[in-house]
Write a protein that holds these residues in place. Structure first.
Motif, short mmCIF file in Angstrom:
data_model
loop_
_atom_site.label_atom_id
_atom_site.label_comp_id
_atom_site.label_asym_id
_atom_site.label_seq_id
_atom_site.Cartn_x
_atom_site.Cartn_y
_atom_site.Cartn_z
N SER A 125 0.83 -1.21 0.00
CA SER A 125 0.00 0.00 0.00
C SER A 125 0.87 1.26 0.00
O SER A 125 0.37 2.37 -0.16
N VAL B 7 1.83 4.20 -4.64
CA VAL B 7 0.70 5.05 -5.08
C VAL B 7 0.10 4.58 -6.39
O VAL B 7 -1.11 4.68 -6.60
N HIS C 174 -7.80 5.35 0.87
CA HIS C 174 -6.95 6.01 1.87
C HIS C 174 -5.97 4.99 2.40
O HIS C 174 -6.33 3.85 2.63
N ARG C 175 -4.77 5.44 2.66
CA ARG C 175 -3.77 4.50 3.16
C ARG C 175 -3.77 4.49 4.70
O ARG C 175 -3.86 5.55 5.33
N GLU D 265 -1.57 3.08 7.99
CA GLU D 265 -0.35 2.42 8.46
C GLU D 265 -0.70 1.73 9.76
O GLU D 265 -0.92 2.37 10.78
N VAL E 291 -3.44 7.88 6.82
CA VAL E 291 -2.22 8.68 6.70
C VAL E 291 -2.62 10.01 6.05
O VAL E 291 -3.29 10.02 5.01
N SER F 114 -3.05 10.98 2.09
CA SER F 114 -2.88 9.74 1.33
C SER F 114 -4.06 9.44 0.40
O SER F 114 -4.03 8.45 -0.33
N ARG F 115 -5.07 10.28 0.39
CA ARG F 115 -6.28 9.97 -0.40
C ARG F 115 -5.97 9.92 -1.89
O ARG F 115 -5.32 10.81 -2.44
#
Ligand code: ADP
Ligand code: XUL
Length: 527
Positions: free
Chosen positions: A433, A436, A451-452, A454, A492, A495-496
């Protein structure tokens, strides 16, 4: 005084604890006890015991208990005041089972703080080791249960999953068949996620619908034991199982063992445990229908929340109860990072080169090529005979980078449609992930923002949030799940990744071509 909530995740290789302070929206502490390294006397490797037969994988339940002592000793030694803990909830590796004698309730109720847990619990085990989720030695029992219940689709409709080797019912059946005397001595069967709360509360704890669904024993629509499934599994099973209770049920106050030995408050509540996947659902903030997470790890998994109970007619994936009340699904795709790495290596690229190749090719490859990346046997769709199939692509073609990711995302799109829930947003996790370009293909194929996240310990965090939620419910306060997870399960920043309308159209057009290619290939190998 601070109000803390404790989540404990008893997983395959370690016990992880997360202490949260919801008022400050802060994680107070996160600690792990690694089984191999810190409890070497149990002789595990990667947390498990192997037998001569490679399909048999067990673990010592006393090691899980000993890890609790280790964890609390450590938190105490660091000066954490466990008296601040208002409630504790447990997450457990799913499917693993613990077998206890009729003496267990009395021993649990009178644990002596002058001695360790493992030493006191040893006499109440009717089976010294626990089969866990990695065990695949019950094919015969799966077949027997499936036949008794009228076929794989019928088992899936009834219990939320077809019969799987690692599921607890087939494991119990094998135990009864191979060691009927020990089965007869067994008065209580627990899951990992109910064994740990039983120790903490000093009484046999219920099982929740999240982990109960991983047994092939629970009626998925009523979330109660299914008499026919119990009957098909082993004799007199009903009296050996605890009740099933909603995930926010309080089992009772923490046992005096933990009050006297580690300084917990006598009013600290022990909440019903759940499986690690249902707990991760909460830990990733997937608290509303349509919220989906895709984990891009060694395998890729797709899991999401849904309000209604729907089950795949083709036995794809699993349906579990969600700790938030409805349902969740979990669908596993074996050829995940492994397949991406194979393509990368075949082309002699690093991840930057792989990403560049994706950027430089159009969505759906402009209609030019398709691949079925079955480097290994695939779980979804079920492919027992591996082999990569290409159409309009040559092995050395740089377009393979995009093609493999498109195939993975398209397979997810097609094989999760039975859920009847279009993803509204996707939370991406796992090693890949970080990429990008992969997330852009994900957003375009699934036509929703990505969205990422973590996450290192989403199951333990989910358990801590469940403890918080259960305490709110117990206090009679309205507990809105979006509010419970706010500030903890956040993506994150920045990150979207949004879907691009043109690419979404290209993938809508690609879907029937891909589906037909897949069907042809499956037919050709007789799947
Ligand atoms: P596990 O299932 O073992 O927990 P992880 O979630 O840690 O796996 O993911 C590890 C995988 O992430 C590696 O096998 C690697 O293929 C993949 N990975 C790491 N960085 C990248 C990247 N930049 N692009 C694509 N994949 C990546
Ligand atoms: C789920 C499964 C695993 C274990 C791992 O069905 O078998 O994810 O829960 O802990």
């Amino acid at each position: 005084m601070a109000r803390w909530f404790l989540g404990l995740d008893s997983s395959t290789q370690s016990l992880t604890a997360i202490l949260i302070d919801p008022e400050a929206r802060a994680i107070v502490a996160e600690r792990s006890v690694n089984f191999d390294a810190e409890l070497p006397e149990y002789g595990t490797r990667n947390g498990v015991l192997r037998a001569a037969d490679p399909t048999v994988v067990h673990a010592p339940p006393l090691m899980w208990a000993a890890a609790l002592d280790r964890m609390f000793e450590r938190l105490r030694a660091e000066g954490r005041s466990l008296a601040n803990v208002v409630a504790v909830a447990v997450s457990g590796q799913q499917h693993g089972s613990v077998y206890l004698t009729a003496d267990a309730p009395a021993v649990l109720a009178r644990l002596d703080p002058a001695h360790g847990l493992a030493e006191q619990l040893q006499p109440v085990l009717s089976r010294p080791s626990s089969p866990i989720w990695m065990d695949s030695s019950t094919t015969a029992e799966c077949d027997e249960i499936t036949a008794a219940l009228g076929g794989a689709a019928a088992v899936a409709r009834r219990t939320g999953s077809a019969a799987f080797e690692r599921f607890t019912g087939p494991q119990i059946r094998k135990f009864w068949k191979t060691d009927p005397a020990a089965y007869a001595r067994t008065a209580h069967i627990a899951l990992v996620s109910s064994f740990i709360p039983s120790i903490l509360a000093g009484r046999i704890a219920p099982i929740d619908p999240g982990d109960g669904a991983g047994m092939n024993l629970m009626d998925i629509s009523t979330k109660q034991w299914d008499p026919a499934a119990l009957e098909a599994t082993a004799p007199d099973l009903a009296r050996r199982l605890p009740p099933i209770a909603p995930s926010h049920t309080v089992v009772g106050p923490i046992s005096s063992y933990f009050v006297r030995r580690y300084g917990f408050s006598p009013s600290a509540m022990v909440v019903v445990g759940s499986g690690d996947n249902p707990c991760s659902l909460v830990g990733l903030g997937l608290v509303r229908s349509g919220m989906v997470a895709i984990s891009l790890g060694t395998s890729d998994t797709y899991f999401g929340a849904m309000d209604e109970c729907r089950v795949s007619e083709h036995g794809e994936g699993h349906v579990f109860g969600s700790p938030t009340g409805g349902y969740m699904t979990l669908v596993c795709f074996k050829n995940g990072s492994l397949a991406r790495e194979r393509v990368r290596d075949e082309l002699g690229l690093d991840w930057d080169g792989f990403s560049r190749a994706i950027r430089e090719t159009p969505p759906a490859l402009g209609g030019r090529g398709l691949v079925l990346p079955w480097y290994d046997p695939e779980i979804t769709p079920r492919v027992l005979v591996p082999g990569v199939r290409r159409r309009g692509l040559q092995p050395g073609d740089l377009a393979m980078c995009r093609a493999v990711v498109e195939a993975q995302m398209m397979a997810m799109r097609i094989h999760t449609r039975w859920m009847g829930v279009r993803p509204a947003s996707i939370h991406a996790t796992g090693g890949a992930s970080a990429n990008v370009e992969i997330l852009q293909v994900m957003a375009d194929v699934h036509a929703c923002p990505v969205h990422r996240f973590e996450t290192t310990a989403s199951a333990a965090l989910g358990a801590a949030l469940r403890a918080y939620h259960a305490a709110e419910v117990a206090a009679g306060r309205p507990a809105d799940w979006s509010e419970i997870v706010r500030g903890f399960a956040e993506p994150v920043a920045g990150s979207r990744v949004d879907p691009r309308p043109e690419a979404v159209r290209a993938y809508d057009a690609m879907e029937p071509r891909y589906a037909a290619f897949e069907q042809e290939a499956l037919k050709a190998i007789g799947a």
